[in-house]
Design an enzyme around this catalytic site. Structure first.
Site, PDB file in Angstrom:
ATOM      1  N   LYS A  32       0.657  14.758   0.726  1.00  0.00           N
ATOM      2  CA  LYS A  32      -0.770  14.977   0.019  1.00  0.00           C
ATOM      3  C   LYS A  32      -0.910  16.450  -0.515  1.00  0.00           C
ATOM      4  CE  LYS A  32      -2.491  11.027   2.850  1.00  0.00           C
ATOM      5  NZ  LYS A  32      -3.090  10.146   1.974  1.00  0.00           N
TER       6      LYS A  32
ATOM      7  N   HIS B 270       0.599  -1.218  -0.073  1.00  0.00           N
ATOM      8  CA  HIS B 270      -0.036  -0.088  -0.132  1.00  0.00           C
ATOM      9  C   HIS B 270       0.704   1.208   0.017  1.00  0.00           C
ATOM     10  CE1 HIS B 270      -3.897  -1.703   0.936  1.00  0.00           C
ATOM     11  NE2 HIS B 270      -3.246  -2.694   1.501  1.00  0.00           N
TER      12      HIS B 270
ATOM     13  N   LYS C  50      -8.589  14.265   4.281  1.00  0.00           N
ATOM     14  CA  LYS C  50      -7.458  12.970   4.201  1.00  0.00           C
ATOM     15  C   LYS C  50      -6.329  13.258   5.306  1.00  0.00           C
ATOM     16  CE  LYS C  50      -6.372  14.014  -0.063  1.00  0.00           C
ATOM     17  NZ  LYS C  50      -6.279  12.727  -0.944  1.00  0.00           N
ATOM     18  N   ARG C  51      -5.790  12.213   5.746  1.00  0.00           N
ATOM     19  CA  ARG C  51      -4.717  12.385   6.552  1.00  0.00           C
ATOM     20  C   ARG C  51      -3.789  13.713   6.409  1.00  0.00           C
ATOM     21  NH1 ARG C  51      -3.793   8.562  10.919  1.00  0.00           N
ATOM     22  NH2 ARG C  51      -2.242   9.890  11.593  1.00  0.00           N
TER      23      ARG C  51
ATOM     24  N   THR D 265      -8.547   6.586  -2.147  1.00  0.00           N
ATOM     25  CA  THR D 265      -9.726   6.075  -2.302  1.00  0.00           C
ATOM     26  C   THR D 265     -10.771   7.201  -2.002  1.00  0.00           C
ATOM     27  OG1 THR D 265      -9.583   5.037   0.202  1.00  0.00           O
ATOM     28  CG2 THR D 265      -9.422   3.701  -1.560  1.00  0.00           C
TER      29      THR D 265
ATOM     30  N   LYS E 215     -14.564   8.293  -3.487  1.00  0.00           N
ATOM     31  CA  LYS E 215     -15.821   8.486  -2.653  1.00  0.00           C
ATOM     32  C   LYS E 215     -16.378   9.867  -3.309  1.00  0.00           C
ATOM     33  CE  LYS E 215     -13.771   5.881   0.578  1.00  0.00           C
ATOM     34  NZ  LYS E 215     -12.647   5.859   2.193  1.00  0.00           N
TER      35      LYS E 215
HETATM   36  C1  26R Z   1       4.845   0.947   8.914  1.00  0.00           C
HETATM   37  C2  26R Z   1       3.630   1.556   9.309  1.00  0.00           C
HETATM   38  C3  26R Z   1       3.507   1.844  10.792  1.00  0.00           C
HETATM   39  C4  26R Z   1       2.852   2.175   8.611  1.00  0.00           C
HETATM   40  C5  26R Z   1       3.149   2.632   7.239  1.00  0.00           C
HETATM   41  C6  26R Z   1       2.191   3.224   6.235  1.00  0.00           C
HETATM   42  C7  26R Z   1       1.384   2.148   8.703  1.00  0.00           C
HETATM   43  C8  26R Z   1       0.319   2.696   7.961  1.00  0.00           C
HETATM   44  C9  26R Z   1       1.164   3.252   6.583  1.00  0.00           C
HETATM   45  C10 26R Z   1       0.096   3.508   5.675  1.00  0.00           C
HETATM   46  C11 26R Z   1      -0.069   2.959   4.423  1.00  0.00           C
HETATM   47  C12 26R Z   1       0.041   1.510   4.578  1.00  0.00           C
HETATM   48  C13 26R Z   1      -1.415   3.289   4.048  1.00  0.00           C
HETATM   49  O1  26R Z   1      -2.477   3.582   4.727  1.00  0.00           O
HETATM   50  N1  26R Z   1      -1.603   3.241   2.590  1.00  0.00           N
HETATM   51  C14 26R Z   1      -2.772   3.805   2.000  1.00  0.00           C
HETATM   52  O2  26R Z   1      -3.531   2.728   1.284  1.00  0.00           O
HETATM   53  C15 26R Z   1      -4.627   3.178   0.734  1.00  0.00           C
HETATM   54  C16 26R Z   1      -5.436   1.854   0.450  1.00  0.00           C
HETATM   55  O3  26R Z   1      -4.716   1.011  -0.471  1.00  0.00           O
HETATM   56  C17 26R Z   1      -4.216   3.855  -0.472  1.00  0.00           C
HETATM   57  O4  26R Z   1      -5.540   4.127  -0.886  1.00  0.00           O
HETATM   58  C18 26R Z   1      -3.384   5.145  -0.113  1.00  0.00           C
HETATM   59  O5  26R Z   1      -3.111   5.948  -1.409  1.00  0.00           O
HETATM   60  C19 26R Z   1      -2.350   4.555   0.847  1.00  0.00           C
HETATM   61  O6  26R Z   1      -1.457   5.745   1.275  1.00  0.00           O
END
Ligand code: 26R
Length: 821
Positions: free
Chosen positions: A560, A363, A554-555, A662, A666
């Site tokens: 972003k 992801h 979004k976050r 995503t 939406k």
């Molecule tokens: C290792 C760790 C703590 C961590 C790294 C990165 C935890 C969470 C993340 C965020 C990543 C994995 C995430 O949320 N990715 C998002 O996934 C969505 C669903 O596929 C995508 O739409 C989005 O673009 C992507 O940032």
């Protein structure tokens, strides 16, 4: 089934009312007069849950059949959002239950409001898992979600004096009617200690793990009902507790307080969700969480499989396990341990089972977000898994050397262990090697995975790689969130679009119908009024529903580029200040999103947005034509009011950084037009809706790479663009910070001297695209046409389509319809 007829499964209006009254009295212990709002909400939730249980039990019976294959979705996060309204929609009982409540003198909206959402996720990844559970059930695929029952989910956000303040999320405080505790379904999970070789009865070499401590995992199940089907899958979340023996031993030596300490220590594992969407460097508790839920889940599957009399060498024909990012990747080593150490299997067959069982979804491309754990930490907690990983690595690197003789650089790059400095376990490599399928979440993202992040792996095993573009559920994000639009659409083309959104295409033939366009605008205006009301309640800011609602939720993250959006706002503000008669298109800029509590820059961007809002919203030259709002505590619950009210969706990440996005889907499904870069799924959204219905701007991923390579100089863009200079000057002069020139200097300096995410390089193009947006919006007939075409052409982005692809290409599973007799 018969036992239920006339009981609480009675779906008639009369039956619903009786069940509801019974729950007020027998479950909540109240007379109607003395019932609190929460009592009434709980009673209604139990009334609806009663309707689910019958379907649930029948579905679980199917899960227990030996001849079917079950999807097991392993995810550290599930961002479900409120259940009540969603379940009513999927059951087809919304109207009946609304009326039942009304006849009892209750406003169902008020009861919906009472529900605390399970915010067990950070953002995109966790919400995707929730959409996929909805689609799995809707497509009648036997499936389980496995995760962690965090006692505290993602923090609640308050904005105080323009800054983010975090509060713990006490979602379980008033009870959770949607879960059923299964205190008899528990597993022991071990940590620490050492390993020891021994000879088994057949004289074979074996290894056992003598752990330092043991924690107990208890299952909590939540039903996940599909849309208008009987399939009701389950989400099984694990809570950590102390094992009984601790208290017992402590009791024997009289150390009562020690025993309680132990208990608290054990329960810590599932206390809180880490609120980072960035790597958590070396946090032991985070690694413990990951192993804890993965071990419970795999033990659960092995137990279920053995119960069916299954032979473990065929495990992969009964379970397809998907790893949602690398967070559960230790499952590869854990399944090997269960098969080899605990069930006496030989290495090779066990490895074959493991690889055939797992699939891995990546992801993120951000190199700093790729998970790696210091070898010392890892080996200290999981000495046996460390050995297993070394053995997987040894065998794997032999294969690499075979395929690419003499290429030791490649061997070092591909190793499961990073040995370039301090030694780390590379979780993405483990996931990749231990899975038969590896996928990215949008076409562009998958291509970049193959070309960059996992290039060596793609070269060696191209057949593993595939794309699965993300999708979102139209049930929650259109039917539930936007009833007005749903009614309008259903009135034109019937209601089948909810399960088959390709059918939305049939709306295209109405784009030239002026009456339809008029109604389309009326629905949007109604949604904007609803959001305006909520904004007033939550922030005190008055916004004009006839202005363009330009939204970015979004976050908060530098990649972003919420601050690029802010630069545009300041540029418009400057034009007005220079010439108060400047003909600006009235706009309401709405932001929402949480910043990781330790992310300094992201928090400062929130402060910047609020500071700009304070100035712009009160400037008499602006005269209300521009408004800026930071909507506090963006979550699934209030997302329902935000997406349907948007005219313009901001999807402006630096190309190549957003895996998919995503929220982009939406918004567009709710008739917003997108201003966006060629990043993530934006590329495919633009392909679907047509270039003429999408506001594109900015560098491509290739441009970004080559600029970076040739030494990007943000200053050059600054020097050659006077409007950009004036914007930066406004910020650095202290104009938005009561003369304080320090407050935003970290942001300004980062842009002028580093600009990792190339805002300055994209600023000009963004301004131009925004001008085109204005022009289009001024022509409301044209805008409405574009909006209708966006909705009509978004069918591809239903999570049903995504899940069908996973089922066919990765999991090899088929629907199993559930009957109630
Ligand atoms: C290792 C760790 C703590 C961590 C790294 C990165 C935890 C969470 C993340 C965020 C990543 C994995 C995430 O949320 N990715 C998002 O996934 C969505 C669903 O596929 C995508 O739409 C989005 O673009 C992507 O940032």
């Amino acid at each position: 089934a018969d036992v239920c007829v006339g009981g609480r499964s009675d779906m008639s209006l009369e039956g619903l009312r009786r069940t509801f009254r019974e729950h007020v009295f027998y479950t909540q212990g109240r007379f109607p007069m003395g019932a609190s709002r929460n009592d009434l909400y709980m009673a209604l939730a139990y009334t609806v849950r009663d309707q689910l249980l019958h379907r649930w039990i029948r579905t679980v019976e199917q899960l227990g059949r030996e001849d079917i294959k079950i999807v097991s979705y392993l995810s550290a996060e599930f961002l479900l959002g409120p259940h009540l309204e969603n379940n009513l929609i999927n059951l087809g009982l919304y109207e009946d239950v609304r009326r039942t409540a009304e006849e009892e003198g209750l406003d169902i909206q008020v009861l919906f409001d009472q529900e605390e959402e399970p915010g067990l996720g950070n953002g995109g990844l966790g919400r995707l898992a929730a959409c996929y559970l909805d689609s799995l059930a809707t497509l009648e695929i036997p499936a389980m979600g496995y995760g962690i029952r965090y006692e505290f989910g993602i923090f609640d956000q308050e904005i105080r004096d323009g800054w983010q303040v975090e509060h713990t999320d006490q979602w379980l405080r008033l009870g959770n009617p949607w879960e059923i505790a299964r205190p008899e379904i528990t597993y022991h999970v071990n940590f620490g200690g050492r390993t020891e070789p021994y000879e088994d009865e057949q004289g074979r070499y074996r290894v056992r793990w003598i752990p330092y401590r043991t924690v107990k995992g208890v299952a909590y199940d939540t039903p996940i009902l599909g849309y208008r089907v009987n399939t009701c899958n389950l989400l099984r979340l694990w809570k950590a507790e102390a094992v009984e023996s601790f208290e017992f031993e402590a009791f024997n030596v009289g150390d009562y307080y020690g025993a309680v300490d132990q208990k608290i220590y054990s329960e810590n594992i599932t206390k809180v969700l880490y609120p980072n969407d960035e790597p958590i460097q070396g946090k032991q508790l985070r690694l413990e969480q990951q192993y804890f839920f993965v071990s419970c889940s795999l033990q659960d599957m092995v137990r279920i499989y053995k119960l069916l009399g299954g032979d473990l060498s065929r495990f992969s024909s009964h379970f397809a396990i998907q790893l949602n990012d690398t967070h559960p990747a230790i499952g590869v080593a854990e399944l090997m341990r269960l098969l080899v150490d605990e069930n006496g299997m030989d290495w090779e067959p066990a490895w074959e089972v493991t690889c055939n069982t797992f699939g891995y979804t990546n992801h993120t491309l951000l190199p700093e977000a790729l998970e790696k754990w210091p070898v010392d930490l890892f080996a200290g907690l999981f000495p046996r898994h460390m050995e297993i990983i070394y053995e997987i690595n040894r065998r794997f690197l032999d294969e690499v050397r075979n395929r690419f003789p003499g290429d030791e650089d490649r061997v070092a790059r591909m190793s499961l262990i990073d040995e370039s400095g301090e030694r780390y376990v590379r979780m993405a490599h483990l996931a990749c090697v231990g899975s038969h399928a590896v996928n990215g979440v949008a076409e562009l993202h998958t291509r970049l995975l193959k070309e960059e992040v996992l290039r060596d792996f793609y070269e060696m095993m191209p057949e593993k790689f595939n794309n699965k573009t993300n999708g979102v559920t139209p049930r929650r994000f259109v039917v539930l969130s936007n009833p007005g639009l749903s009614r309008l659409i259903t009135g034109k083309i019937g209601e089948t679009w909810v399960s088959r959104p390709e059918e939305l295409r049939r709306l295209e033939k109405f784009v030239d119908d002026p009456a339809f366009r008029e109604e389309w605008r009326r629905v949007k205006l109604e949604n904007k009024k609803n959001l305006a009301r909520l904004i007033r309640e939550r922030t005190g800011i008055e916004v004009d529903p006839s202005s363009m609602f330009d939204i970015q939720v979004k976050r908060l993250h530098e990649y972003k580029r919420q601050h690029l959006n802010v630069l545009h706002i300041i540029a418009l503000y400057n034009r007005i200040k220079q010439d108060p008669a400047y003909d600006v298109c009235p706009r309401t800029f709405i932001f929402g999103g949480k910043a990781a509590p330790g992310y300094f820059m992201a928090k400062r961007i929130i402060k910047l947005i609020n500071s700009v809002a304070d100035v712009v919203n009160h400037d008499s030259d602006v005269n209300g034509r521009l408004k800026v709002v930071f909507f506090p505590d963006f979550n699934v619950k209030n997302a329902k009011f935000i997406y349907p009210a948007a005219d313009l969706s901001e999807q402006i990440s630096t190309a190549g950084k957003e895996a998919s996005g995503t929220g982009n889907m939406k918004f567009s499904m709710n008739g917003a037009l997108t201003i966006g870069t060629l990043d993530g799924a934006n590329v495919e959204i633009r392909e679907e809706v047509g270039a003429e219905n999408f506001f594109l701007f900015g560098l491509t991923a290739e441009d970004v790479t080559s600029l970076q390579k040739n030494g990007y100089q943000p200053m050059e863009y600054y020097r050659s663009n006077p409007e950009l200079q004036a914007v930066i000057e406004r910020i650095s002069s202290g104009y938005f910070s009561n003369g304080d020139q320090e407050l935003f200097s970290p942001l300004v300096d980062s842009l002028l001297f580093h600009d990792t995410f190339m805002l300055l390089a994209d600023f000009g193009a963004y301004m131009d695209a925004q001008r085109q947006v204005e022009e289009a919006y001024r022509d409301q007939e044209r805008w409405t046409r574009m909006s209708i075409l966006n909705v009509a052409r978004m069918g591809k982005f239903s999570s049903d389509r995504a899940i069908r692809e996973y089922c066919k290409d990765i999991w090899k599973v088929e629907p199993v319809p559930v009957t109630l007799e």
